[in-house]
Design a protein around this motif. Structure first.
Motif: not given
Length: 331
Positions: A101-117
């Protein structure tokens, strides 16, 4: 046929459905950093399960609820004795759901990588621990005369159960790779199919070892036949994915999971939780069951609502049946 036997079979069906559907969910989550080379490709992978992943988890809720209502002694002993691994599974599933749910809430790449993990971890932990849990249930655990688990956490990490965890992990990853080959098109379809073909051999070896150990340790003709059928289905899946028949390969890996779960439950019956201390301490479909009246009421509820739920979920998969491509993912 006694209602206790009917409900034991229905609970087996619910667990088989959960592992079948949530299995490829877990596989997709685990393969997210493997097949997703950039953010668009990882979004593509998530979109393949986006419309269905939360619906698939309903099978777990229903399986737990059915166990609580039909076999309360089994439920109580299972959730008290396996408290820590089940808690870890629950936490992992919560983190995984939040990550989607939260992965796409921000465009920051580090944010997305954290949720990917978080998605990967939330997929790996249940994929392993469900196999460990069911391995221990079939093997038998230390239950005293009051049906209380008197063993420790590390007793659950025995070789047979760990092999069971490795088996479920391998089957789910393979199932997920085949699903991605079926659900996507273009380069992603090719990469997923190639990965599934490479994964097939080690998964066959591990799964065959676990099923063989189960058959030898708990002799059962019906269980042995189902285990053999599961092995044949897995080999068929490996052969069909090599020639890029993704639909047949998915059917084969799905059959493998269903037949393997059936083999475990048939081997377990009439016990629901064997005791390794004394057979007199084991929980069975007789001494763990609810009252006949409760089972009758539950049966009528299941007869009315189960077809409706299955029809709705089948309709959902039909609506979202088309293949996805990375070109349709916005930049």
């Amino acid at each position: 046929m006694e209602l206790t036997t009917v409900w034991f079979g229905l609970i087996a069906v619910l667990w088989a459905g959960y592992f079948l559907l949530e299995g490829f969910d877990f596989g997709v989550g685990i393969l997210l950093p493997v097949l997703g080379r950039d953010d668009r490709e990882r979004r593509l992978l998530i979109n393949t399960i986006g419309p269905v992943w939360d619906g698939n988890e309903v099978w777990l809720i229903v399986a737990g609820g059915a166990t609580f209502a039909a076999f309360p002694e089994w439920y109580a002993t299972l959730f008290s004795g396996f408290y820590l691994p089940l808690l870890l599974i629950l936490v992992a599933l919560i983190i995984r759901g939040v990550a989607f749910e939260y992965r796409g809430k921000r465009g920051d790449l580090r944010w997305k990588r954290g949720w990917d993990a978080a998605i990967v971890a939330g997929s790996v932990v249940p994929a392993i621990l469900w196999g460990v849990a069911f391995g221990n249930i079939v093997r038998g655990v230390r239950l005293d005369a009051s049906h209380e688990y008197v063993g420790g956490f590390f007793e659950l990490l025995n070789p047979y159960a760990l092999l069971g965890g490795l088996t479920t992990l391998g089957l789910f990853v393979l199932h997920g790779a085949v699903f991605l080959a079926l659900k996507t098109d273009g380069p992603m379809r090719e990469r997923a199919g190639s990965l599934a073909a490479r994964l097939a051999v080690p998964v066959i070896v591990v799964a065959a070892g676990f099923l063989l150990w189960t058959v030898l340790a708990h002799p059962s003709l019906s269980g042995a036949i189902l285990a053999l059928a599961a092995a044949v289905a897995l080999v068929a899946g490996a052969l069909t994915i090599r020639v890029r028949r993704e639909g047949w390969a998915f059917v084969a890996t799905a059959l493998t999971i269903v037949l393997a779960v059936a083999a475990l439950f048939v081997t377990l019956f009439p016990d629901v939780m064997p005791s390794s201390i004394s057979t007199a301490n084991s929980l069975t479909t007789a001494n763990a069951a609810s009252t006949p009246y409760t089972l009758r009421v539950m049966t009528w509820v299941a007869v009315v609502f189960t077809p409706l739920v299955l029809a709705y979920q089948g309709w959902t998969y039909w609506v979202f049946r088309k293949r996805l491509t990375v070109e349709r993912i916005p930049v």
